[in-house]
Scaffold this motif. Structure first.
Motif, mmCIF file in Angstrom:
data_model
loop_
_atom_site.group_PDB
_atom_site.id
_atom_site.type_symbol
_atom_site.label_atom_id
_atom_site.label_comp_id
_atom_site.label_asym_id
_atom_site.label_seq_id
_atom_site.Cartn_x
_atom_site.Cartn_y
_atom_site.Cartn_z
ATOM 1 N N ALA A 370 -3.397 -12.691 -8.409
ATOM 2 C CA ALA A 370 -3.449 -11.251 -8.617
ATOM 3 C C ALA A 370 -2.111 -10.660 -8.185
ATOM 4 O O ALA A 370 -1.712 -10.831 -7.028
ATOM 5 C CB ALA A 370 -4.586 -10.629 -7.816
ATOM 6 N N PRO A 371 -1.376 -9.996 -9.080
ATOM 7 C CA PRO A 371 -0.078 -9.417 -8.719
ATOM 8 C C PRO A 371 -0.242 -8.140 -7.901
ATOM 9 O O PRO A 371 -1.019 -7.254 -8.258
ATOM 10 C CB PRO A 371 0.562 -9.124 -10.081
ATOM 11 C CG PRO A 371 -0.600 -8.885 -10.991
ATOM 12 C CD PRO A 371 -1.708 -9.776 -10.503
ATOM 13 N N SER A 372 0.476 -8.034 -6.804
ATOM 14 C CA SER A 372 0.346 -6.886 -5.914
ATOM 15 C C SER A 372 0.808 -5.590 -6.568
ATOM 16 O O SER A 372 1.895 -5.518 -7.139
ATOM 17 C CB SER A 372 1.166 -7.116 -4.645
ATOM 18 O OG SER A 372 1.263 -5.923 -3.886
ATOM 19 N N MET A 373 -0.034 -4.560 -6.457
ATOM 20 C CA MET A 373 0.360 -3.228 -6.897
ATOM 21 C C MET A 373 1.308 -2.590 -5.892
ATOM 22 O O MET A 373 2.371 -2.079 -6.238
ATOM 23 C CB MET A 373 -0.875 -2.351 -7.092
ATOM 24 C CG MET A 373 -0.586 -0.903 -7.513
ATOM 25 S SD MET A 373 -0.163 0.265 -6.165
ATOM 26 C CE MET A 373 -1.660 0.257 -5.170
ATOM 27 N N ALA A 374 0.948 -2.652 -4.620
ATOM 28 C CA ALA A 374 1.737 -1.986 -3.585
ATOM 29 C C ALA A 374 3.140 -2.557 -3.475
ATOM 30 O O ALA A 374 4.072 -1.864 -3.061
ATOM 31 C CB ALA A 374 1.033 -2.092 -2.239
ATOM 32 N N ASP A 385 3.423 4.722 -7.390
ATOM 33 C CA ASP A 385 3.593 5.827 -6.449
ATOM 34 C C ASP A 385 2.419 6.804 -6.516
ATOM 35 O O ASP A 385 1.971 7.329 -5.486
ATOM 36 C CB ASP A 385 4.900 6.567 -6.731
ATOM 37 C CG ASP A 385 6.129 5.743 -6.390
ATOM 38 O OD1 ASP A 385 5.980 4.733 -5.674
ATOM 39 O OD2 ASP A 385 7.230 6.106 -6.844
ATOM 40 N N ALA A 386 1.922 7.048 -7.727
ATOM 41 C CA ALA A 386 0.809 7.978 -7.894
ATOM 42 C C ALA A 386 -0.459 7.447 -7.247
ATOM 43 O O ALA A 386 -1.190 8.187 -6.565
ATOM 44 C CB ALA A 386 0.575 8.250 -9.383
ATOM 45 N N ILE A 409 -7.483 9.068 -9.468
ATOM 46 C CA ILE A 409 -6.682 7.917 -9.889
ATOM 47 C C ILE A 409 -6.958 7.564 -11.344
ATOM 48 O O ILE A 409 -6.033 7.266 -12.105
ATOM 49 C CB ILE A 409 -6.942 6.715 -8.964
ATOM 50 C CG1 ILE A 409 -6.431 7.016 -7.551
ATOM 51 C CG2 ILE A 409 -6.252 5.455 -9.512
ATOM 52 C CD1 ILE A 409 -6.666 5.908 -6.546
ATOM 53 N N ALA A 410 -8.222 7.625 -11.761
ATOM 54 C CA ALA A 410 -8.543 7.346 -13.162
ATOM 55 C C ALA A 410 -7.817 8.316 -14.089
ATOM 56 O O ALA A 410 -7.294 7.922 -15.140
ATOM 57 C CB ALA A 410 -10.049 7.437 -13.377
#
Length: 424
Positions: A370-374, A385-386, A409-410
Motif C-alpha cells: 500500500a503506497p503511503s498517502m502522507a 495536503d487537502a 474528504i469525499a
C-alpha cells in the motif's frame, strides 16, 4: 497539482539551461533532501563518504521539515531561479510530475548496465520509470505500519507487545495505570495523517487502501472501515502524555528510548533513530507490525532525481545513480536509515529481524503493498495536503464528528478528481 506545477515551472527549463555552467570534477555536487535527524544525517554522511571515494564532492542541502514539506517548497523556488540542485530527493507521483516538465535526466544507460529491470522489485522498477525512461535512482524502502515498543517498560509491567487492537487497548490501560504514557503521539499534521493511514490499512487491507487513495474512489470515504479508523484515531489521543502537543518524530523516538512513552506507531525510520541513540533492537526496543497489518506493507521509497540542465554534469550524476544502486551502498545506507534495500538480491543475512520482515513482506508483491498517502507515494500534493488538513482538524477538535470529516474528504476527492481529469 500536475497542472499547477506545470504552469508554475514550465518556464524554469529555460532558466535552468541559461544558468548552467560547465562542471568540474572537483566542484561540490549539490544534493537537496530533508534528512536532518541524527540517523538521517548519519545516512547522508555515509552516502557522502562513498561519493567522495568515487570522486564526487557531495554537498548537503538539507531542508528541515517532516515528510519533506519544506524541501519541496525550496526545490520549486530553486528551479524557478535557475539554481536547481544536481540531485534532489523526490518520491512517488512527484517524480512523474517533474519528469513531465522535461527537467529530469534520463538514467537509461545506467539502469541498463546495472540490470535494474531485474534487480529491482517490480513496484520500484515501475516507480522510477516515466514514459519508458528511467528518471530516478532508488535507495531504500520504508515500512510505515510499524509499532515500536520499549522492552524494559513492557518487561517491568509483565506485558507482551499487542497483536490485536483489543490487546493494544488492554496493554495501554495497564501502562497508564503504571504511570507510563502508553503511546508517543504528536499533533503535527503529517504525523496525524501517518497514524490514520496505518489505521485505515488495518481496517480495510491493501486493496481497500489503494482504492481509497491511489484510485480516488470518493464514495469509499463513507465506508464503515473509514469510520472505524477515524474513531480509533481520535480515541488514541487518550493514550498520549499530551495529545495537543506537537513534538517532532525524532523527539518522540527519544521519549520512547528513555521509557517516558512505551509505544510509538511510526515508520521504520524510528529504528534508525533508536540505533543512532545507541539503543539495541534485541535489548532495548522491539518492532512489530501494527495490529491487523502483519502481512501488509505500507511503504515509502527514498529516491533521487538528477536535474538535466544542459547536461554538463551528466557524467557525475550518472556516477551518483550507479553508487546509489550499488549493493554495498544499499546495505550500509539502509542499515543506518532503518529502511531496507530496493534490490531483490539483497543480503537477507545482513538484516536484523525488523528489516528482514519488512523486506520479505514487500517482496510478496503488489497485493500486500500500500503506497503511503502522507509520504507522497499514493497521490498528488494538492489532494494529499487537502486530506491531511481535514484529518488534522478532526484530530484536534473534539466536536468534529467522523461523519463530517468523511463528507468533507469525499467532496475534496470528487472536486480534485474532476479538476485533474479523473472521472471517479
Amino acid at each position: 497539482m500536475r497542472l499547477h506545477l506545470a504552469t508554475l515551472l514550465r518556464c524554469a527549463l529555460a532558466a535552468l539551461l541559461l544558468a548552467a555552467a560547465p562542471a568540474r570534477a572537483d566542484e561540490p555536487f549539490d544534493v537537496l533532501h530533508w534528512w536532518t535527524s541524527a540517523s538521517e544525517r548519519r545516512a547522508a554522511d555515509e552516502l557522502a563518504e562513498r561519493a567522495a571515494d568515487d570522486g564526487l564532492a557531495w554537498r548537503n542541502a538539507a531542508i528541515p521539515g517532516g515528510a519533506g514539506i519544506g524541501a519541496m517548497k525550496v526545490l520549486k523556488s530553486r528551479v524557478l531561479m535557475g539554481r536547481a540542485p544536481d540531485a534532489a530527493q523526490l518520491i512517488g507521483p512527484a517524480i512523474t510530475e517533474w519528469a513531465d516538465l522535461g527537467l529530469l535526466l534520463e538514467l537509461d544507460d545506467v539502469a541498463r548496465a546495472g540490470h535494474w529491470n531485474t534487480k529491482l522489485f517490480p513496484t520500484i522498477w515501475t516507480l522510477v520509470r516515466q514514459r519508458g525512461h528511467v528518471v530516478a535512482a532508488p535507495l531504500g524502502i520504508h515500512r510505515i505500519n510499524m509499532l515500536f515498543y520499549n522492552r524494559k517498560v513492557f518487561a517491568d509491567a509483565g506485558l507482551a507487545p499487542p497483536k490485536t487492537w483489543a490487546d493494544f487497548d488492554r496493554v495501554a490501560a495497564k501502562l497508564a495505570q503504571n504511570g507510563v504514557a502508553p503511546l508517543a503521539l504528536s499533533s503535527q499534521p503529517w504525523q496525524v495523517a501517518t497514524l490514520f493511514e496505518t489505521l485505515a490499512l488495518s481496517e480495510g487491507g491493501p486493496a481497500f487502501y489503494r482504492e481509497l487513495y491511489s484510485r480516488r474512489h470518493a464514495n469509499l470515504w463513507f465506508d464503515a472501515r473509514v469510520t472505524r479508523a477515524l474513531t480509533r484515531l481520535k480515541a488514541m489521543r487518550r493514550f498520549a502524555a499530551n495529545p495537543q502537543a506537537d513534538p517532532s518524530w525524532d523527539t518522540l523516538a527519544r521519549s520512547l528510548a528513555r521509557g517516558d512513552a512505551a509505544m510509538f506507531i511510526m515508520g521504520d525510520w524510528v529504528k534508525g533513530e533508536l540505533l543512532a541513540l545507541g539503543k539495541n533492537a534485541d535489548a532495548d526496543f522491539g518492532c512489530i507490525a501494527v495490529p491487523g497489518t502483519e502481512n501488509m506493507h505500507l511503504y515509502s521509497v527514498d529516491s533521487f532525481v538528477m536535474f538535466a540542465g544542459d547536461y554538463v554534469g551528466q557524467a557525475r550524476q550518472e556516477k551518483l545513480a550507479r553508487l546509489m544502486m550499488n549493493p554495498a551502498t544499499q546495505t550500509a545506507y539502509n542499515r543506518i536509515k532503518g529502511s531496507v534495500p530496493v534490490r531483490r538480491d539483497a543480503d537477507v543475512a545482513a538484516m536484523d529481524a525488523c528489516a528482514r520482515a519488512s523486506w520479505q513482506t514487500f517482496g510478496r508483491g503488489a497485493g500486500m503493498q500500500a503506497p503511503s498517502m502522507a509520504h507522497r507515494m499514493a497521490t498528488d500534493e494538492t489532494l494529499k495536503d487537502a486530506i491531511i488538513a481535514q484529518l488534522h482538524r478532526f484530530y484536534l477538535d473534539e466536536h468534529v464528528p467522523a461523519s463530517e470529516t468523511q463528507r468533507r474528504i469525499a467532496g475534496l476527492v470528487r472536486t480534485l478528481a474532476v479538476q485533474g481529469g479523473d472521472d471517479k
